[in-house]
Design a protein around this motif. Structure first.
Motif, PDB file in Angstrom:
ATOM      1  N   ASN A 180       0.827  -1.217   0.000  1.00 42.21           N
ATOM      2  CA  ASN A 180       0.000   0.000   0.000  1.00 42.21           C
ATOM      3  C   ASN A 180       0.856   1.259   0.000  1.00 42.21           C
ATOM      4  N   SER A 181       1.895   1.278   0.832  1.00 43.58           N
ATOM      5  CA  SER A 181       2.790   2.448   0.866  1.00 43.58           C
ATOM      6  C   SER A 181       3.385   2.687  -0.509  1.00 43.58           C
ATOM      7  N   LEU A 182       3.824   1.602  -1.124  1.00 47.44           N
ATOM      8  CA  LEU A 182       4.446   1.705  -2.445  1.00 47.44           C
ATOM      9  C   LEU A 182       3.443   2.216  -3.478  1.00 47.44           C
ATOM     10  N   LEU A 183       2.257   1.653  -3.456  1.00 48.71           N
ATOM     11  CA  LEU A 183       1.220   2.029  -4.420  1.00 48.71           C
ATOM     12  C   LEU A 183       0.794   3.489  -4.271  1.00 48.71           C
ATOM     13  N   PHE A 184       0.481   3.890  -3.027  1.00 49.24           N
ATOM     14  CA  PHE A 184      -0.107   5.225  -2.819  1.00 49.24           C
ATOM     15  C   PHE A 184       0.907   6.355  -2.987  1.00 49.24           C
ATOM     16  N   THR A 185       2.193   6.027  -2.963  1.00 52.36           N
ATOM     17  CA  THR A 185       3.185   7.090  -3.151  1.00 52.36           C
ATOM     18  C   THR A 185       3.701   7.149  -4.588  1.00 52.36           C
ATOM     19  N   THR A 186       3.358   6.164  -5.410  1.00 50.03           N
ATOM     20  CA  THR A 186       3.929   6.150  -6.766  1.00 50.03           C
ATOM     21  C   THR A 186       2.904   6.259  -7.894  1.00 50.03           C
TER      22      THR A 186
END
Ligand code: GDP
Ligand code: MN
Length: 304
Positions: free
Chosen positions: A130-136
């Motif tokens: 989720n962190s990866l998805l929502f920041t990229t």
């Protein structure tokens, strides 16, 4: 004084089609990475989707193992982006480092697959994704390809082959090559058991669980009688053969960016008794997006 600039995007102009190369569609390749494998990077380089349309996103744990993986990844990125041939260079690369509380200790294959380790591990993995998805995820992203750091072999045309099916979520079948000592030759076996079709038994089992409990796949103590895509591959079978899926894995998975934009993510908690990638398939379904699997289209996982 000039006013601050305003950037406008019309999301309707970001096409998501089965001819993504012709339409110059941007692909975001997302990889949570605890260990670096040269085979992963070499495979990425041989993908024939135009690299100038590909953004790479990584998230690595902030521990000793993550530091070692980061150093190797950084070396390969410099080699490709700075000194490599123009055609090999990717549009952009984003690297995130993240701590988890409590820290996710590194585990070998046997340890991390133990049933009692699965819930905290999968919850931490869900948060990392989720962190990866929502920041990229960007306003010009058409497709998101989830690709684990230990997937070391795919067809070069992976992205366009999967996009050709024009499905909201589509998963190839993840296998593992190994030396078969009985046959005395290299062989292959199914690896990712999270691509499955639901069964009445699993649904009933879910009803008997507490609200925070999750169902797990591939454990003898918890027979679900789901239909696993891993076992549906046929020798010489049509690589374009499609099946509907209720649960998906994350080893390799192509997702239309609109599915994520609608809000489908990786639940780090029990969602319909499912977690992480399997919960993601369920959440996408609740938003009206059906997952598809390709039993005969194979990609390969590293053999530890
Ligand atoms: P398995 O193949 O299902 O047993 O799961 P893996 O251990 O291979 O994990 C899936 C993906 O997440 C791989 O790309 C790993 O490198 C990565 N990964 C595993 N643990 C962590 C972690 O603690 N943090 C991050 N950021 N990535 C991780
Ligand atoms: Mn793996």
């Amino acid at each position: 004084l000039k006013p601050p600039p305003v950037t406008r995007y019309n999301l309707n102009n970001v096409t998501i089609t089965n001819t993504p190369i012709e339409n110059r569609e941007n692909v975001l390749v997302l990889t949570p990475m605890a260990r670096f494998y040269q085979g992963y990077w070499d495979n990425l380089l041989q993908l024939t989707y135009p690299h100038e349309l590909i953004t790479l996103g990584f998230i690595l744990p902030k521990n000793k193992e993550g530091n070692a993986a980061y150093a190797e990844l950084d070396k390969q990125i410099t080699k490709t982006q700075k000194y490599g041939p123009e055609k090999d260079r990717f549009k952009s690369i984003i690297i995130l480092r993240q701590d988890f509380d409590p820290p996710l200790v590194s585990q070998d294959e046997a340890e991390r697959h133990k049933m009692q380790n699965q819930k905290p591990r999968r919850a931490a993995m869900a948060k990392a994704r989720n962190s990866l998805l929502f920041t990229t995820l960007g306003p010009d992203t058409s497709w998101v390809l989830w690709l684990d750091a230990d997937v070391i072999e795919t067809p070069p045309s992976l992205i366009q082959d999967l996009a050709f099916h024009n499905k909201p979520l589509i998963a190839p079948n993840c296998f593992q090559k190994f030396y078969n000592s009985e046959k005395k030759k290299m062989d292959e076996r199914p690896y990712d058991f999270n691509n499955w079709q639901d069964s009445p038994t699993a649904l009933k089992l879910g009803e008997s669980l507490g609200p925070d409990d999750i169902l797990l796949e591939g454990y003898h103590d918890m027979p679900t009688y789901r239909t696993l895509m891993a076992y549906m591959a046929e020798d010489g079978g049509d690589v374009h053969y499609e099946i509907p899926l209720d649960g998906v894995g994350g080893t390799a998975l192509l997702v239309k960016a609109d599915v994520h934009r609608d809000g489908a993510m990786f639940p780090p908690f029990s969602f319909y008794h499912l977690i992480e990638t399997e919960g993601f398939a369920k959440m996408a379904r609740r938003l009206g997006w059906q997952a598809t699997g390709l039993p005969n289209y194979k990609v390969f996982h590293y053999n530890e």
